[in-house]
Design a protein around this motif. Structure first.
Motif, mmCIF file in Angstrom:
data_model
loop_
_atom_site.group_PDB
_atom_site.id
_atom_site.type_symbol
_atom_site.label_atom_id
_atom_site.label_comp_id
_atom_site.label_asym_id
_atom_site.label_seq_id
_atom_site.Cartn_x
_atom_site.Cartn_y
_atom_site.Cartn_z
ATOM 1 N N PRO B 245 66.235 36.022 15.387
ATOM 2 C CA PRO B 245 66.762 35.018 16.329
ATOM 3 C C PRO B 245 67.164 35.694 17.640
ATOM 4 C CG PRO B 245 68.375 35.524 14.621
ATOM 5 C CD PRO B 245 67.109 36.214 14.225
ATOM 6 N N GLN B 246 66.788 35.081 18.745
ATOM 7 C CA GLN B 246 67.100 35.632 20.068
ATOM 8 C C GLN B 246 68.453 35.124 20.530
ATOM 9 O OE1 GLN B 246 64.975 37.935 21.525
ATOM 10 N NE2 GLN B 246 64.184 37.728 19.433
ATOM 11 N N PRO B 247 69.097 35.825 21.453
ATOM 12 C CA PRO B 247 70.334 35.287 22.029
ATOM 13 C C PRO B 247 70.092 33.881 22.558
ATOM 14 C CG PRO B 247 70.010 37.549 22.745
ATOM 15 C CD PRO B 247 68.765 37.155 21.989
ATOM 16 N N GLY B 248 71.010 32.989 22.306
ATOM 17 C CA GLY B 248 70.848 31.607 22.758
ATOM 18 C C GLY B 248 70.173 30.712 21.733
ATOM 19 N N GLN B 249 69.555 31.314 20.737
ATOM 20 C CA GLN B 249 68.863 30.525 19.696
ATOM 21 C C GLN B 249 69.887 29.764 18.848
ATOM 22 O OE1 GLN B 249 65.392 30.249 18.498
ATOM 23 N NE2 GLN B 249 66.432 28.677 17.266
ATOM 24 N N SER B 250 69.658 28.479 18.638
ATOM 25 C CA SER B 250 70.514 27.707 17.730
ATOM 26 C C SER B 250 70.062 27.913 16.290
ATOM 27 C CB SER B 250 70.443 26.215 18.058
ATOM 28 O OG SER B 250 71.154 25.948 19.234
ATOM 29 N N VAL B 251 71.026 28.047 15.400
ATOM 30 C CA VAL B 251 70.693 28.233 13.983
ATOM 31 C C VAL B 251 71.610 27.403 13.099
ATOM 32 C CG1 VAL B 251 69.886 30.606 14.326
ATOM 33 C CG2 VAL B 251 72.282 30.180 13.690
ATOM 34 N N LEU B 252 71.145 27.196 11.876
ATOM 35 C CA LEU B 252 71.973 26.640 10.819
ATOM 36 C C LEU B 252 72.305 27.802 9.893
ATOM 37 C CD1 LEU B 252 71.065 23.502 8.662
ATOM 38 C CD2 LEU B 252 72.197 25.481 7.707
ATOM 39 N N LEU B 253 73.581 28.002 9.622
ATOM 40 C CA LEU B 253 74.016 29.077 8.724
ATOM 41 C C LEU B 253 74.539 28.456 7.436
ATOM 42 C CD1 LEU B 253 74.739 31.980 7.974
ATOM 43 C CD2 LEU B 253 76.822 31.753 9.358
ATOM 44 N N HIS B 254 73.906 28.820 6.344
ATOM 45 C CA HIS B 254 74.284 28.262 5.043
ATOM 46 C C HIS B 254 74.741 29.388 4.123
ATOM 47 C CE1 HIS B 254 74.293 26.336 1.226
ATOM 48 N NE2 HIS B 254 73.029 26.465 0.922
ATOM 49 N N VAL B 255 75.991 29.313 3.688
ATOM 50 C CA VAL B 255 76.490 30.247 2.673
ATOM 51 C C VAL B 255 76.518 29.496 1.354
ATOM 52 C CG1 VAL B 255 78.437 31.626 1.871
ATOM 53 C CG2 VAL B 255 77.885 31.555 4.304
ATOM 54 N N ASN B 256 75.784 30.018 0.398
ATOM 55 C CA ASN B 256 75.645 29.341 -0.890
ATOM 56 C C ASN B 256 76.258 30.172 -2.003
ATOM 57 O OD1 ASN B 256 74.432 27.535 -2.917
ATOM 58 N ND2 ASN B 256 73.158 29.324 -3.395
ATOM 59 N N GLY B 257 77.087 29.539 -2.823
ATOM 60 C CA GLY B 257 77.642 30.239 -3.976
ATOM 61 C C GLY B 257 76.767 30.015 -5.196
ATOM 62 N N PHE B 258 76.747 30.996 -6.085
ATOM 63 C CA PHE B 258 75.890 30.892 -7.280
ATOM 64 C C PHE B 258 76.596 30.210 -8.442
ATOM 65 C CE2 PHE B 258 73.253 34.721 -5.724
ATOM 66 C CZ PHE B 258 72.368 33.865 -5.085
ATOM 67 N N GLY B 259 77.806 29.737 -8.242
ATOM 68 C CA GLY B 259 78.447 28.938 -9.286
ATOM 69 C C GLY B 259 79.866 29.365 -9.596
ATOM 70 N N ALA B 260 80.103 30.680 -9.699
ATOM 71 C CA ALA B 260 81.438 31.117 -10.121
ATOM 72 C C ALA B 260 82.195 31.817 -9.003
ATOM 73 C CB ALA B 260 81.327 32.039 -11.333
ATOM 74 N N THR B 261 81.699 31.722 -7.788
ATOM 75 C CA THR B 261 82.391 32.372 -6.675
ATOM 76 C C THR B 261 83.296 31.358 -5.978
ATOM 77 O OG1 THR B 261 80.627 33.958 -6.384
ATOM 78 C CG2 THR B 261 82.069 33.609 -4.505
ATOM 79 N N PRO B 262 84.601 31.650 -5.919
ATOM 80 C CA PRO B 262 85.540 30.695 -5.323
ATOM 81 C C PRO B 262 85.227 30.433 -3.849
ATOM 82 C CG PRO B 262 86.726 32.453 -6.474
ATOM 83 C CD PRO B 262 85.284 32.846 -6.458
ATOM 84 N N LEU B 263 85.570 29.232 -3.413
ATOM 85 C CA LEU B 263 85.368 28.844 -2.013
ATOM 86 C C LEU B 263 86.061 29.806 -1.056
ATOM 87 C CD1 LEU B 263 85.691 24.954 -1.746
ATOM 88 C CD2 LEU B 263 83.692 26.367 -1.281
ATOM 89 N N ILE B 264 87.196 30.354 -1.471
ATOM 90 C CA ILE B 264 87.933 31.240 -0.574
ATOM 91 C C ILE B 264 87.057 32.443 -0.217
ATOM 92 C CG2 ILE B 264 89.111 32.619 -2.353
ATOM 93 C CD1 ILE B 264 91.687 32.334 -0.695
ATOM 94 N N THR B 294 72.776 26.928 -7.484
ATOM 95 C CA THR B 294 73.558 27.808 -8.352
ATOM 96 C C THR B 294 72.725 28.413 -9.479
ATOM 97 O OG1 THR B 294 74.212 25.973 -9.768
ATOM 98 C CG2 THR B 294 75.629 26.427 -7.886
ATOM 99 N N SER B 295 73.295 29.396 -10.117
ATOM 100 C CA SER B 295 72.718 30.017 -11.317
ATOM 101 C C SER B 295 73.755 29.907 -12.417
ATOM 102 C CB SER B 295 72.438 31.497 -11.069
ATOM 103 O OG SER B 295 71.434 31.664 -10.127
ATOM 104 N N LEU B 296 73.957 28.700 -12.908
ATOM 105 C CA LEU B 296 74.974 28.461 -13.931
ATOM 106 C C LEU B 296 76.306 29.065 -13.494
ATOM 107 C CD1 LEU B 296 72.775 29.062 -17.096
ATOM 108 C CD2 LEU B 296 73.645 26.866 -16.293
ATOM 109 N N ASP B 297 76.804 30.060 -14.262
ATOM 110 C CA ASP B 297 78.127 30.622 -13.975
ATOM 111 C C ASP B 297 78.033 32.007 -13.359
ATOM 112 O OD1 ASP B 297 77.068 31.790 -16.173
ATOM 113 O OD2 ASP B 297 78.809 31.558 -17.466
ATOM 114 N N MET B 298 76.983 32.259 -12.604
ATOM 115 C CA MET B 298 76.848 33.567 -11.959
ATOM 116 C C MET B 298 77.855 33.692 -10.811
ATOM 117 S SD MET B 298 73.485 35.135 -10.056
ATOM 118 C CE MET B 298 72.662 36.202 -11.234
ATOM 119 N N ALA B 299 78.463 34.869 -10.693
ATOM 120 C CA ALA B 299 79.287 35.164 -9.524
ATOM 121 C C ALA B 299 78.390 35.852 -8.510
ATOM 122 C CB ALA B 299 80.465 36.052 -9.898
ATOM 123 N N GLY B 300 78.322 35.280 -7.339
ATOM 124 C CA GLY B 300 77.453 35.832 -6.314
ATOM 125 C C GLY B 300 77.239 34.803 -5.240
#
Ligand SMILES: Nc1ncnc2c1ncn2[C@@H]1O[C@H](COP(=O)(O)OP(=O)(O)O)[C@@H](O)[C@H]1O
Ligand SMILES: Nc1ncnc2c1ncn2[C@@H]1O[C@H](COP(=O)(O)OP(=O)(O)O)[C@@H](O)[C@H]1O
Ligand SMILES: [Mg+2]
Ligand SMILES: [Mg+2]
Ligand SMILES: [Mg+2]
Ligand SMILES: [Mg+2]
Lengths: 214, 329, 329, 214
Positions: B245-264, B294-300
């Protein structure tokens, strides 16, 4: 020589037992370089076939193979479900309007294996069930062409399958889930190859002991 | 194995019933074969979107069935691709005359089962193959896996289909979004598949699996456990090198938990990942943080980045009303 | 301990920054003291709702700040009540002239810190104390704990405040919803508080903690692990004996995960719990399934039931636009 | 006898060390029947006080106690934060416009402990910090009324606190988090009582060694 589909319930039972006996070992193989569900997937299909066992034995070979293919296709799931589904549906088609003798069977099986290669976009040496199916099909055709006894033929095919499964150990996986592991796939036997070999051995054993002409 | 479960055989079926009942305003469950479809179908002529895959990734895909996203989802057994009869039945049930778009994650099993269905289906259809996992080289023998980027394809193409785009346009759009999207994941633990009763792999207290898929399997490499900044740097760099991505490029950033990782922790990861790109002048125009693929109860967790253009932003913002993703509706 | 973390001291702060940035359309973060408030405040004269509590329960409460729900949330350190200066600053920041309603879960720390704030605050205010945990007897020396029922109070009173209800009405409504709500939880594992680095308690492979709160602490009793039906029966019966819903009674059924329990299991629990009450002629008019009131990475779940009347259904259905709960907006 | 607030930095330091030294043991107590955060909570407050240490020593007692209370109130959090905040704010108020001699201190501390009882809606015997604070306040007042040496007084108060903390072991918790455990709270020492005792011991030790008149 011709074998009647009436032998199928016994074959299905023998396969069920062979997979059950090796369930833990094969699952460990699939957990090492796959996702661990292969045995459970196959068993779902085998149970579905067991439920149809009685009626299956009454059909003719072309129809029965097609039916087995459709059952596996809609119960096994995963990579192996689509591949075994394709294998048997193709075998069924190949046998349509044919006398189900040994040469016809050998040719149909070879066509089935070709269809698996197409469906899987895979070939020998990629560390999959094809590393058992291809040599088994080859051996079956060779033996069908040569004039050897059925017992010898069964022994040959069984042996070809065993050699095939062992060969997957040294292969780098380039198809299926194991391929994602790259070099980490080396040194492990492919679970799908192993169950293909187990099923071939079970089928051969049932036929060998069925009193079919030797 | 400690799970809320009666029998392994009834888990999926009963869970699907629970899902459908809890969201009866949005979805319906079909038994034999299993699929989830919209309670209210789209308008005549609409292209219908059908996805599916092994279960154990919830809310993916069933949680994305509804207005502005999928028309149906075909759940396989846990981590096992669904079977062609499911896709066929689903397609016939939701067909609106505009054709069927299959959205398929690139796994041998999924690809082959959807392929068989596509060959057998007598309705015009096309397939978008999602392969956003950059932990694998682009030249990988069977191509890269499809992971958390899938929901972005489903959301945006879903909006386009809702707005009347035809099958060819939906297919082209899906391919474009897929090409603009890159993901990579890391696992701190494996997960326990109910039928197996124990974790798929063991990992030391000071180890992590880098470059994992979403099936509790080993990743590309086992690395020493690092702190959050180092991990995010590792993930972000892999994506950055791919998408550039170049400077100025708009992006969507998605952080995905695999199931057992707390929102914090997921929000911490988001903070660090956003910093990474903001420092490079990239504009984080849209974001999504949570346990979606998710991957069931995977932490990641995994990071996903999509390069956005005006059209994609509009499609992302369009109303969506599903069990797991809902806005503007 | 395997977590995505840089330092224990920076976790909460950086996570809050990530949360606020990921949801900048809905919320804003105030530093020193910490609180999350709506990006767009409500209309003049509106009663403002402020909740808060220890962190580690995400999305509760920050994820419920937004139109139709909370005006501000005060996050404490992990599992530690926030401090009075946070509530005071939040109240001053969001005050619209209609007074402040504090929504407080019944824990000594939360109660006392909110109480101090309420005493010091120079804006008219009232407090709704949530104590829905029926694992404790009603006569418990400090009353029952507040657990997952809190979000139901926050949602419904939030809708009423948005529609113009005054402080006394909001307070009365909150108390009524609280009295109509009962919850109980079970844990399969404890959780790991980052500052401590190891699970708060150990549990055998064949054990479960029945009647747990949401802080990773021991429950009322350790029981042999049971199957899902037996567990749900146990939970549902405790609630049923408390609320005694009659045939024909409409209820809201909420299945809440504690953080590490996959959706597939939560939906199974929902299926079984719904069956339990349907068999008794109770009408499950509304439902909510997911990880809403969590205990970091604890595996476990709780059931919550609320007896509904027409007004409560209307308030539940009213538009809400928060990070974690969103519909009609 | 009067002690100057200049002693405070040393007291805060001694408290910090005492809590640090016992951190693991106290955390285990709080994990057994609480939620395990008590030490971390207190340490957050102690660090905040350490940062103010220099300026704090320059104020008069009433102001300094009020300030300590507000600092603890806004940094510790949890049950103990509101309680210690209340304790010190009340002591500060009680000392306002008073000569900070021993009787005034003893009375102010007693008032502070009363305010904790009010805030916590708790009393002796409920397995909380009050089971240390109440006997300590009692001992301080008794000794202040009697004409014993400062060293004796400090020893008495320290001993009262120790007896108090040990007594919590046999108590059934009826306040705080431990109360949720019912009978399961029996047999464990209360973490908040333990840290109250540790702090009292640390304060006494610093004063004893400060060369204040004996
Ligand atoms: N493209 C392919 N061609 C041939 N065989 C394949 C292919 N992909 C996978 N397989 C075989 O399928 C087996 C895995 O089957 P299974 O575990 O049931 O499905 P999945 O990989 O979807 O979990 C592998 O061990 C391999 O033998
Ligand atoms: N109502 C109360 N009255 C007096 N002391 C209390 C009360 N509730 C809790 N405590 C004390 O506070 C201690 C716990 O403090 P802490 O762990 O910091 O807060 P929290 O319980 O909110 O996690 C308990 O061990 C107990 O001594
Ligand atoms: Mg597999
Ligand atoms: Mg699989
Ligand atoms: Mg606490
Ligand atoms: Mg505590």
């Amino acid at each position: 020589m011709q074998i009647s589909p009436e032998i199928l319930p016994r074959i299905i039972q023998a396969i069920a037992e062979a997979i059950e006996k090796n369930a833990e070992a094969v699952t460990q193989l699939d957990q090492a370089i796959g996702d661990g569900d292969h045995v459970v997937n196959l068993q779902r299909g085998i149970h579905a076939l067991q439920a149809q066992s009685a009626e299956i034995g009454q059909l003719d070979w072309a129809v029965v193979m097609q039916k087995i293919g459709m059952t596996l296709m809609s119960t096994v799931g995963g990579a192996s479900g689509s591949l075994y589904g394709t294998l048997f549906v193709t075998i069924g088609k190949a046998l349509r309007d044919k006398t189900a003798d040994l040469p016809a069977f050998a040719a149909a099986f070879a066509q089935g294996v070709e269809s698996v290669k197409l469906r899987g976009k895979a070939d020998a040496g990629e560390k999959t069930m094809l590393d058992v199916l291809i040599p088994a099909a080859q051996s079956l055709q060779n033996s069908a062409d040569a004039s050897i006894s059925l017992q010898e033929l069964l022994a040959d095919v069984t042996h070809a399958a065993e050699t095939g499964v062992e060969a997957t150990r040294k292969m780098l996986a380039t198809k299926g889930r194991a391929s994602f592991l790259g070099e980490r796939s080396l040194g492990h036997i492919d679970a799908g190859a192993k169950t293909a070999q187990l099923m071939i051995a079970a089928i051969a054993a049932v036929i060998a002991s069925s009193g079919a002409p030797t | 194995m400690k799970k809320f479960i009666n029998t392994i055989d009834s888990l999926l079926e009963d869970s699907l019933k629970g899902f459908a009942k809890a969201h009866a305003d949005i979805v319906e469950l079909n038994q034999e074969p299993h699929f989830i479809k919209r309670a209210k179908l789209g308008s005549p002529g609409k292209v219908v979107l059908i996805s599916g895959g092994g279960s154990g990734h919830e809310p993916l895909h069933s949680g994305f069935v509804g207005l502005g996203m999928l028309d149906a989802a075909c759940p396989g057994q846990i981590f096992t691709s669904p079977t062609p009869d499911q896709m066929l039945a689903a397609a016939e049930a939701v067909d609106q005359g505009g054709g069927v778009l299959f959205i398929v994650k690139n796994y041998a099993g999924d690809v082959m089962n959807f392929e068989i269905a596509a060959e057998m289906l007598e309705i015009p259809n096309a397939t978008v193959l999602v392969n956003d996992d950059v932990s694998l080289p682009k030249t990988h023998s069977i191509g890269r896996r499809g992971v958390a980027g899938t929901l972005i394809v489903e959301k945006m193409v879903g909006a386009a289909a809702e707005a009347g785009a035809d099958l060819a346009a939906c297919k082209a759009l899906g391919d474009r979004i897929n090409q603009s999207t890159a993901s990579i994941g890391v696992a701190l633990t494996s997960c326990t598949v109910p039928a197996l009763g124990k974790p798929t792999f063991d990992l030391g207290d000071q180890e992590m699996e880098m470059g994992v898929g979403i099936h509790g399997e080993h990743g590309r490499e086992t690395l020493p456990l690092a702190n959050a900044s180092e991990i995010v740097e590792h993930l972000a760099r892999a994506i950055d090198e791919e998408l550039k991505p170049q400077p100025g490029q708009s992006v969507l950033l998605h952080v995905n938990g695999f199931g057992a990782t707390p929102l914090i922790e997921l929000h911490l990861i988001y903070h660090l990942a956003a910093q990474y790109w903001e420092q490079r002048g990239v504009v984080i125009a849209r974001s999504l943080v949570g346990n979606f693929t998710t991957s069931l109860d995977m932490a990641g967790a995994s990071l996903t980045l999509t390069l956005l253009d005006e059209e994609m932003i509009r499609l992302w913002d369009a109303p969506v009303n599903t069990a797991a993703l809902r806005w503007g509706a």
